[in-house]
Structure formats: structure tokens, C-alpha cells
Design a protein around this motif. Sequence first.
Motif, PDB file in Angstrom:
ATOM      1  N   LYS A  63      -9.442   0.586  -2.488  1.00 48.38           N
ATOM      2  CA  LYS A  63     -10.182   1.716  -2.295  1.00 48.38           C
ATOM      3  C   LYS A  63     -10.923   1.535  -1.447  1.00 48.38           C
ATOM      4  O   LYS A  63     -10.916   2.696  -1.088  1.00 48.38           O
ATOM      5  CB  LYS A  63     -11.164   1.418  -3.895  1.00 48.38           C
ATOM      6  CG  LYS A  63      -9.837   2.247  -4.707  1.00 48.38           C
ATOM      7  CD  LYS A  63     -10.209   3.844  -4.958  1.00 48.38           C
ATOM      8  CE  LYS A  63      -9.485   4.324  -6.561  1.00 48.38           C
ATOM      9  NZ  LYS A  63      -9.445   5.419  -6.160  1.00 48.38           N
ATOM     10  N   LYS A  64     -11.286  -0.034  -1.300  1.00 47.55           N
ATOM     11  CA  LYS A  64     -12.338  -0.568  -0.390  1.00 47.55           C
ATOM     12  C   LYS A  64     -11.619  -0.491   1.199  1.00 47.55           C
ATOM     13  O   LYS A  64     -12.282  -0.180   1.965  1.00 47.55           O
ATOM     14  CB  LYS A  64     -12.692  -1.914  -0.514  1.00 47.55           C
ATOM     15  CG  LYS A  64     -13.710  -1.373  -1.860  1.00 47.55           C
ATOM     16  CD  LYS A  64     -14.622  -3.601  -1.764  1.00 47.55           C
ATOM     17  CE  LYS A  64     -13.075  -3.848  -2.607  1.00 47.55           C
ATOM     18  NZ  LYS A  64     -13.744  -5.451  -2.474  1.00 47.55           N
ATOM     19  N   ASP A  95      -6.726   7.796  -2.266  1.00 48.05           N
ATOM     20  CA  ASP A  95      -7.194   8.352  -2.852  1.00 48.05           C
ATOM     21  C   ASP A  95      -6.607   8.492  -4.304  1.00 48.05           C
ATOM     22  O   ASP A  95      -6.454   8.882  -5.573  1.00 48.05           O
ATOM     23  CB  ASP A  95      -7.948   9.635  -2.612  1.00 48.05           C
ATOM     24  CG  ASP A  95      -6.628  10.593  -1.472  1.00 48.05           C
ATOM     25  OD1 ASP A  95      -6.021   9.995  -1.974  1.00 48.05           O
ATOM     26  OD2 ASP A  95      -6.731  11.668  -1.430  1.00 48.05           O
ATOM     27  N   THR A 150      -9.331  -3.530  -6.385  1.00 55.09           N
ATOM     28  CA  THR A 150     -10.598  -2.669  -5.521  1.00 55.09           C
ATOM     29  C   THR A 150     -10.020  -2.585  -4.558  1.00 55.09           C
ATOM     30  O   THR A 150     -10.877  -2.376  -3.275  1.00 55.09           O
ATOM     31  CB  THR A 150     -11.708  -2.852  -6.198  1.00 55.09           C
ATOM     32  OG1 THR A 150     -11.688  -4.122  -6.446  1.00 55.09           O
ATOM     33  CG2 THR A 150     -11.452  -1.971  -7.498  1.00 55.09           C
ATOM     34  N   ARG A 193     -15.248   1.404  -8.369  1.00 48.54           N
ATOM     35  CA  ARG A 193     -14.710   2.454  -8.393  1.00 48.54           C
ATOM     36  C   ARG A 193     -13.441   2.530  -8.666  1.00 48.54           C
ATOM     37  O   ARG A 193     -12.634   3.138  -8.152  1.00 48.54           O
ATOM     38  CB  ARG A 193     -14.378   0.714  -7.046  1.00 48.54           C
ATOM     39  CG  ARG A 193     -15.411   0.445  -6.395  1.00 48.54           C
ATOM     40  CD  ARG A 193     -14.919  -0.692  -4.799  1.00 48.54           C
ATOM     41  NE  ARG A 193     -16.253  -1.190  -4.284  1.00 48.54           N
ATOM     42  CZ  ARG A 193     -16.074  -0.980  -3.118  1.00 48.54           C
ATOM     43  NH1 ARG A 193     -16.026   0.128  -2.661  1.00 48.54           N
ATOM     44  NH2 ARG A 193     -16.774  -1.502  -2.691  1.00 48.54           N
ATOM     45  N   GLY A 211      -8.860   2.991   1.953  1.00 48.61           N
ATOM     46  CA  GLY A 211      -8.838   4.006   1.671  1.00 48.61           C
ATOM     47  C   GLY A 211      -8.537   5.034   0.733  1.00 48.61           C
ATOM     48  O   GLY A 211      -8.377   6.545   0.599  1.00 48.61           O
ATOM     49  N   ASP A 244     -10.997   4.693 -11.607  1.00 42.58           N
ATOM     50  CA  ASP A 244     -10.908   6.093 -12.114  1.00 42.58           C
ATOM     51  C   ASP A 244     -11.857   6.104 -13.747  1.00 42.58           C
ATOM     52  O   ASP A 244     -11.894   6.654 -13.618  1.00 42.58           O
ATOM     53  CB  ASP A 244      -9.666   6.114 -11.435  1.00 42.58           C
ATOM     54  CG  ASP A 244      -9.719   6.524 -10.011  1.00 42.58           C
ATOM     55  OD1 ASP A 244     -10.367   7.961  -9.146  1.00 42.58           O
ATOM     56  OD2 ASP A 244      -8.753   6.046  -8.911  1.00 42.58           O
ATOM     57  N   THR A 257       0.983  -1.222   0.049  1.00 44.93           N
ATOM     58  CA  THR A 257      -0.286   0.372   0.152  1.00 44.93           C
ATOM     59  C   THR A 257       0.519   1.503   0.245  1.00 44.93           C
ATOM     60  O   THR A 257       0.503   2.667  -1.033  1.00 44.93           O
ATOM     61  CB  THR A 257      -1.235   0.030   1.836  1.00 44.93           C
ATOM     62  OG1 THR A 257      -1.461  -1.693   1.259  1.00 44.93           O
ATOM     63  CG2 THR A 257      -1.823   1.358   1.570  1.00 44.93           C
TER      64      THR A 257
END
Length: 402
Positions: free
Chosen positions: A121-122, A127, A118, A151, A125, A153, A101
Amino acid sequence: MTTGKPGDRPRIGFLFNHDELHQVAHTAPIISALQRQAPAASVEVITSSERQAEAVRSFLDPACSPPLFRSIRPGRGARLVEALLGNMVPLNRLSSLKRATSLFRQYDALVVPETTTTFLKKNGGLDRPALIFFPHGAGDRSIGFSPEIARFDHVLLPGAKTRDRMLAAGVIRPDHHSIVGYPKFEVFGDRPPVRLFANDRPTVLYNPHFDPLLSSWFRFGEQVLDHFAQQSAYNLIFAPHVMLFQRRVLASVEHRLLRFRQSIDPRYAALDHMHIDTGSPRSVDMTYTNAADIYLGDVSSQIYEFIRTPRPAIFLNSHAAEWRGNANYEHWTLGPVLDDIADLAPTLADVTPLPETYRAAQAQAFAYSFDMDHRQPPSHRAAAAITEFLMRPKPDQPGPTG
């Protein structure tokens, strides 16, 4: 390009985070094209295994500077637990994502060929980076239009069919996708067929999927192999989806089903008119779809690669699907559908030569599935779409002024 800080060199990562190699050809051809179109960007490759890294390197243009490769191998604990669970849960992929991450935060965008990403994203978090998705195939299964896609972009698409279904499902928006064609064809589509048999019989490709509900292998597989073992009119290539024989237990989250996969009797491989391949690189590089005269399968997206040249196709309905009028089985309109293996022999005779109704249906389905713009290769179109997306101002950034 939009970057994390003014003056930063944009960083774009191509992430390959799967146990097998079948996803690589869908996004790896874009890497060198993006290096050419966005020379100010840092284009990097992130893999979770050396096999993935080697496969990606095979797609790179030697005239371009080699991109930086990074490894995100899953943790030892995740590898052990996944092995103990029969590899039916993608713990390795999730472990790789979680452990990396902090690395991912350093990128402006990650280009990926699968939806597991994804998770960032879940659960993370994040961005940053932006997630750009290219689906690994142009099939019809419902999983290809999953809510997870919303989810991302930006989504790169092979053609109008996938766009229309994703729009109807509400998983993409008119302004966050691009149709770019199919990079895999750019690499493998025009290769001459490989001669696999020392005879001139027509060759059938049996290509069952791995999904424990939808795959014909669990109900009909052995009967299909027996049929071809006992006849002398056809050759058979048995080349299932690469995941079918990588796991002893097959799991479907979508259908909430587990099944044990039976093994193959070695006697079939000893027959000179049967070619058995349960997962070599030839299973994913269009060797078999280019070499076969007749396709026999169920729900694999490889049918759409096969009909690049219209040819006979037969489908096995092993799970009593109500398929007529169902978009998830649209490819079953491209040839006869069998509910009983007893019908296989007469159907093989009936589909050659290919009836004109099926020829027309295949040509129409191919054109709807793949946007074949011969003015520029799909990899160049995808690179241009990625570049354009990253140049858009973010919602909290002002646009260009006059």
C-alpha cells in the motif's frame, strides 16, 4: 463477490512471507474452510519458501481440492545482503513483496498474518488486492496495535480485547473488522500433552521473547538455565520465541535497539531434566504450552495460549518496566512479576497450587482475548467474514437494486 471484472472468478490468496513458521497456524486453517464456503472462488497459496509451503499443506483438508501454490522467493541479492546484516532487517520479505507486485494485482484479496504486507500500500500504491489481516497471536505488546494496521482493508480478530484496543488506537473502524476466534486452537488446542521427561516432577516452560528491549533472555536467560540445572525439584522446557535464535543480532524498530544474542552452553541439553528447543515446529504448535505445569516468561503472546487451562505463571521484568496499569503488560496481572532471579525459587513454591485470585484473573483474561463460539469453528467464521467482506460493493460500485 466483488471482483476485478464482471463475471471474473474471484481470486483470494493466502500469503505466507516470513523466515519462520510461527505465523502459519493463524491463517492456514482458514484455507479449506474458505474453499467450502466460496466454491466459486479461486483460493490460492503464496509462499516465500518451501518450508512455508510444506507447513501450509499440513493444515489443508484432504477432502478439498488442493489449492494452487505459488512461490515468491526473494531475490538472491536480498538474501545475501540480509545474511550479511545478520538477518536483523527483513529484506527478504520486502524483496519478495516487491518482486511479486504484478502477481498480487491479479488477486481480489490477500489474507496475511503480519503487517509487512502493508509495504504494497505504501510503496506500490496498490488499490488491488484488498489486504485482509489476522494477527499472529493475541498478546498485549504495543506493536500489536501499530498504525500500520490501519492500512488493511479488513481485519480478522481473535476476540474482544484486541478489537477494543485497536478501536481505541484508531487502527480499525467499526465496519472493517470481524471477530472470528482463534483458528490455531482449532488445530492444536485439544491435543493431549506430550510426555517429555521420564519423571513426574512439575515442568516449567521458560519462553522468553526475542525483542531486544523486552526479552528477559539478555539479562536473565543464563541465570534461569543455571537455576534449573542446579536443582532437582522441576523439569525445564526452554523454548523461546522461534526468532530469538534465528538471528545473531536482534533489532527492534519500535524501540530503536540492537542487541547481540548470546549462545547456549551445550551442557544444559545434556541434562535429563532440561529440554532445549530453540526453534523446532514444536515451539509453535502448542506442544510446550500444553505440556507445561508452570509458565515462566516476559512478553510473549504464548502466555494466552498457555492459560487456556489456568495454571501458574511467573513473569520476569528484566527492563525495569513500569507495568502496573499499562495495557502493554496486562498479562503480568496473571501471576507474580519478578525483578530479581533470586526470587525465583520461593515464587515457584508459592504459585502451586494456583492461587484463586490468579485463576479468576486468567479465566477472565482468556475469555476477553478469545471469542470461543462452540457452534462453529474459528476457520469457518473467518471464511464467512472474508466472503461477506468481498461481497460488499466497492465505493465506486452500485449496491444491489430492488
